[in-house]
Write a protein that holds these residues in place. Structure first.
Motif, PDB file in Angstrom:
ATOM      1  N   TYR A 201     -12.728  27.799  -5.618  1.00 53.38           N
ATOM      2  CA  TYR A 201     -12.381  26.445  -6.058  1.00 53.38           C
ATOM      3  C   TYR A 201     -13.649  25.612  -6.229  1.00 53.38           C
ATOM      4  N   ILE A 202     -13.660  24.831  -7.300  1.00 52.18           N
ATOM      5  CA  ILE A 202     -14.754  23.905  -7.553  1.00 52.18           C
ATOM      6  C   ILE A 202     -14.143  22.503  -7.588  1.00 52.18           C
ATOM      7  N   ILE A 203     -14.516  21.645  -6.653  1.00 47.25           N
ATOM      8  CA  ILE A 203     -13.894  20.320  -6.508  1.00 47.25           C
ATOM      9  C   ILE A 203     -14.939  19.259  -6.819  1.00 47.25           C
ATOM     10  N   TRP A 204     -14.710  18.497  -7.865  1.00 47.26           N
ATOM     11  CA  TRP A 204     -15.644  17.444  -8.288  1.00 47.26           C
ATOM     12  C   TRP A 204     -15.084  16.078  -7.900  1.00 47.26           C
ATOM     13  N   VAL A 205     -15.901  15.270  -7.227  1.00 45.05           N
ATOM     14  CA  VAL A 205     -15.493  13.919  -6.860  1.00 45.05           C
ATOM     15  C   VAL A 205     -16.641  12.963  -7.170  1.00 45.05           C
ATOM     16  N   THR A 206     -16.346  11.897  -7.923  1.00 45.03           N
ATOM     17  CA  THR A 206     -17.320  10.832  -8.152  1.00 45.03           C
ATOM     18  C   THR A 206     -17.123   9.775  -7.070  1.00 45.03           C
ATOM     19  N   VAL A 207     -18.161   9.511  -6.286  1.00 44.75           N
ATOM     20  CA  VAL A 207     -18.024   8.624  -5.123  1.00 44.75           C
ATOM     21  C   VAL A 207     -18.353   7.181  -5.498  1.00 44.75           C
ATOM     22  N   SER A 208     -19.539   6.924  -6.051  1.00 43.40           N
ATOM     23  CA  SER A 208     -19.987   5.605  -6.503  1.00 43.40           C
ATOM     24  C   SER A 208     -20.319   4.673  -5.342  1.00 43.40           C
ATOM     25  N   LYS A 209     -20.765   3.473  -5.703  1.00 42.83           N
ATOM     26  CA  LYS A 209     -21.338   2.546  -4.732  1.00 42.83           C
ATOM     27  C   LYS A 209     -20.327   2.084  -3.690  1.00 42.83           C
ATOM     28  N   ALA A 210     -19.116   1.795  -4.120  1.00 36.48           N
ATOM     29  CA  ALA A 210     -18.106   1.259  -3.195  1.00 36.48           C
ATOM     30  C   ALA A 210     -17.477   2.387  -2.398  1.00 36.48           C
ATOM     31  N   PHE A 211     -18.268   2.981  -1.482  1.00 33.80           N
ATOM     32  CA  PHE A 211     -17.751   4.102  -0.684  1.00 33.80           C
ATOM     33  C   PHE A 211     -16.617   3.616   0.207  1.00 33.80           C
ATOM     34  N   ASN A 212     -15.554   4.408   0.228  1.00 36.19           N
ATOM     35  CA  ASN A 212     -14.387   4.070   1.024  1.00 36.19           C
ATOM     36  C   ASN A 212     -13.714   5.374   1.420  1.00 36.19           C
ATOM     37  N   VAL A 213     -13.479   5.559   2.719  1.00 35.08           N
ATOM     38  CA  VAL A 213     -12.914   6.818   3.207  1.00 35.08           C
ATOM     39  C   VAL A 213     -11.576   7.111   2.545  1.00 35.08           C
ATOM     40  N   ILE A 214     -10.720   6.082   2.452  1.00 33.95           N
ATOM     41  CA  ILE A 214      -9.397   6.264   1.840  1.00 33.95           C
ATOM     42  C   ILE A 214      -9.542   6.743   0.404  1.00 33.95           C
ATOM     43  N   ASN A 215     -10.444   6.119  -0.352  1.00 33.55           N
ATOM     44  CA  ASN A 215     -10.614   6.480  -1.763  1.00 33.55           C
ATOM     45  C   ASN A 215     -11.093   7.912  -1.929  1.00 33.55           C
ATOM     46  N   ILE A 216     -12.094   8.309  -1.130  1.00 32.19           N
ATOM     47  CA  ILE A 216     -12.617   9.664  -1.287  1.00 32.19           C
ATOM     48  C   ILE A 216     -11.582  10.694  -0.829  1.00 32.19           C
ATOM     49  N   GLN A 217     -10.786  10.348   0.194  1.00 30.12           N
ATOM     50  CA  GLN A 217      -9.687  11.233   0.594  1.00 30.12           C
ATOM     51  C   GLN A 217      -8.681  11.384  -0.541  1.00 30.12           C
ATOM     52  N   ASN A 218      -8.362  10.266  -1.191  1.00 32.14           N
ATOM     53  CA  ASN A 218      -7.406  10.315  -2.307  1.00 32.14           C
ATOM     54  C   ASN A 218      -7.925  11.179  -3.453  1.00 32.14           C
ATOM     55  N   GLU A 219      -9.212  11.041  -3.762  1.00 31.14           N
ATOM     56  CA  GLU A 219      -9.794  11.807  -4.864  1.00 31.14           C
ATOM     57  C   GLU A 219      -9.749  13.311  -4.582  1.00 31.14           C
ATOM     58  N   ILE A 220     -10.140  13.698  -3.365  1.00 32.02           N
ATOM     59  CA  ILE A 220     -10.114  15.131  -3.026  1.00 32.02           C
ATOM     60  C   ILE A 220      -8.675  15.633  -3.000  1.00 32.02           C
TER      61      ILE A 220
ATOM     62  N   ASP B  54      -0.347  15.344  -1.429  1.00 30.72           N
ATOM     63  CA  ASP B  54       0.140  13.970  -1.418  1.00 30.72           C
ATOM     64  C   ASP B  54      -0.126  13.345  -0.052  1.00 30.72           C
ATOM     65  N   LEU B  55      -1.014  12.346  -0.015  1.00 28.23           N
ATOM     66  CA  LEU B  55      -1.323  11.642   1.234  1.00 28.23           C
ATOM     67  C   LEU B  55      -0.743  10.231   1.246  1.00 28.23           C
ATOM     68  N   SER B  56       0.084   9.896   0.252  1.00 29.19           N
ATOM     69  CA  SER B  56       0.508   8.508   0.061  1.00 29.19           C
ATOM     70  C   SER B  56       1.305   7.963   1.244  1.00 29.19           C
ATOM     71  N   GLU B  57       2.032   8.828   1.958  1.00 28.38           N
ATOM     72  CA  GLU B  57       2.861   8.330   3.058  1.00 28.38           C
ATOM     73  C   GLU B  57       2.070   8.142   4.350  1.00 28.38           C
ATOM     74  N   PHE B  58       0.799   8.560   4.354  1.00 24.20           N
ATOM     75  CA  PHE B  58      -0.022   8.444   5.553  1.00 24.20           C
ATOM     76  C   PHE B  58      -1.034   7.325   5.354  1.00 24.20           C
ATOM     77  N   LYS B  59      -1.041   6.348   6.252  1.00 31.67           N
ATOM     78  CA  LYS B  59      -1.944   5.205   6.139  1.00 31.67           C
ATOM     79  C   LYS B  59      -3.170   5.350   7.037  1.00 31.67           C
ATOM     80  N   ASP B  60      -3.016   6.031   8.158  1.00 28.76           N
ATOM     81  CA  ASP B  60      -4.092   6.165   9.118  1.00 28.76           C
ATOM     82  C   ASP B  60      -5.146   7.160   8.611  1.00 28.76           C
ATOM     83  N   GLU B  61      -6.427   6.750   8.643  1.00 34.62           N
ATOM     84  CA  GLU B  61      -7.496   7.599   8.125  1.00 34.62           C
ATOM     85  C   GLU B  61      -7.592   8.920   8.870  1.00 34.62           C
ATOM     86  N   THR B  62      -7.386   8.885  10.184  1.00 41.42           N
ATOM     87  CA  THR B  62      -7.514  10.100  10.998  1.00 41.42           C
ATOM     88  C   THR B  62      -6.409  11.095  10.663  1.00 41.42           C
TER      89      THR B  62
END
Length: 997
Positions: free
Chosen positions: A195-214, A221-229
């Motif tokens: 598997y080759i997984i490409w993610v563009t992170v950019s300046k506004a780093f955010n754990v939730i956003n990068i989790q969503n991208e991956i 589907d992580l939409s029902e989970f709000k807690d980062e952990t």
């Protein structure tokens, strides 16, 4: 005694049905009452399922086949119950007959209700996880420098010692281009990584956003989970189950702990690697990477890149070379600066212009001894060189979008029209053309990047800003802009930022759930963009009281239920965008909004049109697409909107229909999509097209049922959609014809006006029970212009063409199918042969063949008939004839009787072939591909990406050349459901084979 027993048995046999008939007669009324009650219960269940589907059916997902089948069964039984009730009211049949039917239907309804109770899990399925995405990229800038960087990265990727690789270098140096090239090379490398997984992170780093991208890349589907952990744990499990992956993080601005996001540590045991790019070497160090620095261009590379961009003709002018070299020197060997400055000087032909440009560069760069400032000043030079205020405004508007955002060109142009950046012109199409021209100028000036991607088999064209150019644009805008797009915000920016000079606010794509009252007056605020804030449910009623100059308000894709009453006083509002506000039920009076030119209520839940709609005399754009809860569009309103250029209604509403004469009265209408009350209204409108009409239309006529909601009816050009109806009149300029469930239609030729459709490009025919042929050979013009043919679920289809033995007409007209690019055939159980050998010479442009679930199909290309001696000499000499020279995709699924793709003397040309997918074709013994001989050795097909098939079938194939199997074997992969399949398979014959995916 024996006779007595027989008599008693006979009596029982007679009495049982008599007793049943008596019960049916006596319980007639009660049975009907129960049936109505059960029908209502089933209808409520259907609405619940459709509501759940609406919430779950995100792009890329599709309804489960069992859910589609259930909805179709509900639709069918609903019609049957309606028939029973009509028969009961008219007393057409006896009470016994009706009572019996009612009892039987009650049982069937109860079974369906019971089946609905089993839908406890998701109603939709995800596409399968792909190995990775091929990324569009440009040519590497500075070949030797970039090549060295790539070689270093590649060496570490293929080696076992280094697990984390960091590529660093200043902004604009070309890191992203190199990383994209690495991504694409990894996809071609078989056996090393899964598997080759490409993610563009950019300046506004955010754990939730990068989790969503991956997660999105893994179809998790992580939409029902709000807690980062918790989300990190879910993501960790998903990645841990996918050994040997490469995770590429592009444009990382700050270091983070892998476990916080949910990324397993790359080790030799799991075979994983991490590659990141950043501007700061400290990020690489903190992530424990092996560092690779990307160097600036050499002087020679800088010179060549500049000339490649500005054009070598500039050197033909005497005495220009010296000054050009001075300009290149000021670019400081930075690729982005070189490209931007050269783009700004493309049209400079006089020495005075070049000397002036050089002076501007030298003057602007003097200042703070800061690398970022120096880069910005070089980029600002390109902005100033535009010397067109509208183009400058266009570039600044693009900065309102999030960093690294692919901005849909069409959508952007619409917004530029709303903003007044594109001035009002004589027609909407002229405005759109102007918009494309402006964007092209910015691309040519190297201030925007252009590109496209595939979305549901259609190309979406976009523009994109380099992050440094975006930063430069926001620096120019200063306090006039608040741009916090896709920053992970949960709250509004502080009120002190809302100053008197504020002009535009972009808070799109965040997690804002509440909007505070803003007491600060913003007399210049013209644009407020709040779209894609899904958690936003309400706005204070007085929120807009201080924003009287607001021109553009975008609340699309929010969860608002009601629009604030203060919107009613925004008399300067020109655009109100409420697209896909799926909870929106109330819109206040629009009577005062006479300046409004765009109103988009796509996908809302409003049940009545907003009050005062008839007062919007300047309205040019009105969209009520997918507004399925809207009960009706009252007559008399449309003629008052005399300025309308774009009008779109929901096709699937049973009540939202339009009067043909009212639509005809809109003389400025250029784009119309809607459903007519009936054939008469449709014919009225079609006749008006003879005098000229919209450049784009989609005309829907016929009965709409629940099961039709899942039809993928993409609209392009000039489209007519016939649903469960028959007509003979069609527009002569029709480009797309879609025929669905027209069960009395035996041939598309029944529409006699079709033979005059010289511009027909696409024909789609679905679920027509009686149709047995598609077109006649004598229909010269449609056959010569057709590019797409899609045929699905045609149980009676036996041939593609109706044979017409006319002495003056040859069997195959010249040019038949000469433009055909895509051919799709699915669920047509009675067709045995497709293309005749006489057609082969005309199929030179065919790019995609997709055939599935045709139980009796034996041949794709039939052998030459007795009357056809095609290429006789070559056949006698045993020379293979290459067919389908431009074919890119070949898909053959569930064809149990298929014996041959083509005759023994035909082979498929392989120069363009990219994908082959063959599944459940047990009688197919040969794969007739044409491979080239190079130095006596067979060479792989140059464009081939994969052959998807079953291993057992592959091993039993017969080959004309003993080396073909070995040459093609590396491209084989296990058979899975293709991600980009172009057909929806739903027949029972296919369902027996298809797994639930």
């Amino acid at each position: 005694m024996e006779m007595l027993g027989s008599i008693l048995e006979l009596g029982k046999m007679i009495m049982v049905p008599i007793w049943e008939y008596y019960n049916y007669h006596r319980g007639f009324g009660e049975n009907l009452k129960n049936l109505k009650r059960k029908r209502k219960e089933l209808e409520c269940g259907r609405l619940d399922i459709e509501s759940r589907l609406g919430a779950e059916l995100f792009p890329g997902k599709r309804p489960k086949q069992v859910v589609q089948l259930w909805l179709q069964n509900v639709e069918t039984i609903d019609g049957e119950i309606e028939t029973i009730e009509e028969e009961a009211s008219t007393r057409k049949y006896s009470r016994v007959h009706i009572g019996k039917l009612a009892c039987e239907k009650i049982q069937e309804v109860e079974e369906l209700i019971d089946q609905r109770g089993r839908f406890v899990d998701s109603l939709v399925v995800d596409p399968p996880v792909s190995r990775g995405d091929v990324l569009p990229t440009t040519t590497l800038v500075g070949e030797s420098t970039a090549k060295r960087t790539m070689e270093n990265i590649w060496e570490h990727l293929l080696g076992e010692d280094i697990r984390k690789i960091g590529v660093y270098g200043m902004g604009g140096i070309g890191k992203t281009t190199v990383m994209k090239q690495i991504n694409n090379c990894l996809l071609k490398e078989s056996g090393k990584f899964d598997y080759i997984i490409w993610v563009t992170v950019s300046k506004a780093f955010n754990v939730i956003n990068i989790q969503n991208e991956i997660a999105r890349k893994l179809n998790v589907d992580l939409s029902e989970f709000k807690d980062e952990t918790t989300r990190a744990g879910m993501l960790y499990l998903a990645l841990e189950n996918r050994d040997r992956f490469v995770l590429i993080l592009d444009d990382l601005w700050e270091a983070f702990r892998l476990e916080d996001v949910g990324i397993p540590e790359p080790t030799s045991e799991n075979g994983c690697k991490l590659v990141l790019s950043t501007r700061d070497v400290e990020v690489c160090n903190k992530m424990s990477c092996e560092n690779i620095k990307m160097e600036l261009l050499s002087e020679e590379e800088s010179w060549n890149l500049f000339l490649d961009t500005v054009g070598y003709d500039i050197l033909h002018t005497p005495n220009f070379e010296a000054i050009v070299k001075e300009v290149v020197k000021e670019c400081n060997n930075l690729p982005l600066a070189i490209i931007t400055i050269a783009g700004g000087l493309k049209n400079a032909v006089h020495a005075s212009e070049w000397r002036n440009a050089l002076e501007e560069l030298r003057t602007s760069i003097k200042g703070p001894n800061n690398i970022d400032s120096a880069i910005f000043e070089r980029l600002r030079f390109g902005y100033k060189r535009l010397k067109d205020e509208k183009l400058q405004h266009c570039l600044l508007y693009c900065a309102l979008y999030p960093e690294d955002y692919k901005i849909d060109r069409y959508e952007l142009i619409q917004h530029l029209i709303d903003e007044g950046v594109i001035e009002r012109m004589k027609s909407r199409q002229v405005e759109i053309d102007k918009g494309h021209t402006m964007l092209n100028k910015l691309i040519n000036a190297c201030l925007l990047e252009g590109g496209s991607y595939n979305m549901y088999s259609n190309s979406v064209y976009f523009v994109k800003m380099h992050d440094l150019i975006r930063d430069m644009a926001l620096q120019i805008a200063g306090p006039k802009f608040i741009v916090e797009a896709r920053k992970g915000l949960q709250d509004f920016p502080d009120e002190e930022k809302w100053g008197k000079d504020l002009v535009k606010v972009s808070l799109m794509d965040n997690y804002i759930s509440k909007v505070p009252y803003i007491s600060q007056r913003c007399p210049k605020l013209s644009t407020l963009l709040l779209q894609d804030n899904f958690f936003l449910r309400s706005i204070p009623d007085s929120f807009f009281v201080h924003f009287h100059e607001l021109n553009v308000l975008d609340l699309s894709k929010t969860s608002i239920v009601s629009l604030p009453n203060s919107v009613s006083d925004l008399e300067n509002l020109t655009a109100l965008r409420l697209k896909w506000c799926k909870n929106l039920k109330h819109v206040p009076s629009l009577a005062k909004l006479t300046a409004l030119r765009r109103l988009d209520l796509t996908g809302s839940r409003i049940e009545e049109i907003p009050h005062g709609l008839e007062m919007l005399v300047n309205l040019r754009f009105l969209c009520l697409d997918d507004a399925r809860y809207l009960k009706k569009f009252p007559p008399g309103i449309l003629p008052k909107m005399s300025q309308l250029q774009y009008l779109k209604f929901d096709w699937f509403s049973k009540t939202l229909k339009v009067n043909g004469e009212e639509v005809v009265s809109l003389k400025k209408l250029e784009h119309f999509e809607g459903q007519f009350y009936g054939i008469d209204d449709f014919n009225t409108y079609v006749r008006s097209l003879e005098e000229g009409g919209p450049s784009h239309y989609a005309l829907f006529v016929g009965e709409v049922k629940t099961g039709d909601l899942f039809g993928k009816w993409m609209v392009e050009g000039k489209t007519v959609i016939l649903n469960n109806c028959n007509i003979s009149l069609l527009p002569k300029d029709i480009q797309t014809l879609r025929i669905n469930k027209c069960h009395n239609l035996r041939s598309s030729c029944n529409a006699s006006s079709l033979k005059y459709a010289r511009e027909l490009k696409s024909i789609y025919i679905w679920e027509c029970e009686e149709i047995n042929d598609i077109l006649s050979y004598s229909y010269i013009f449609p056959l010569q212009s057709l590019e797409v043919v899609e045929l699905q679920h045609l149980n009676n289809l036996q041939v593609l063409f109706k044979e017409e033995r006319v002495a003056s007409i040859p069997a195959v007209q010249p040019g038949t199918f000469s433009c055909l690019k895509i051919f799709t055939l699915s669920e047509c159980p009675n067709i045995k042969k497709l293309f005749t050998s006489a057609l082969l010479l005309n199929l030179g442009n065919l790019e995609e063949i997709s055939i599935a679930c045709c139980e009796q199909l034996e041949e794709i290309v039939t052998a030459a008939s007795d009357g056809v001696e095609e290429k006789a000499k070559e056949i006698e000499e045993g020379v293979d004839i290459s067919i389908f020279p431009r074919l890119r995709k070949l898909l053959l699924w569930f064809l149990p009787e298929l014996k041959t793709i083509c005759s023994s003397n035909n082979v498929i040309a392989g120069d363009y072939l990219e994908e082959i997918s063959i599944k459940k074709c047990p009688k197919l013994k040969k794969l007739p591909l044409s491979l080239r001989l190079i130095n006596g050795q067979l060479s792989p097909l140059p464009s081939l990406r994969y052959i998807e098939t079953e291993e057992e079938w592959w091993e039993l194939l017969e080959w004309d050349h003993h080396d073909m199997k070995n040459v093609l074997k590396p491209f084989c992969r296990p058979s899975v459901i293709l991600k980009n399949i172009q057909m929806e398979i739903s027949s029972e014959s296919c369902c027996r084979f298809l797994p639930e995916i």
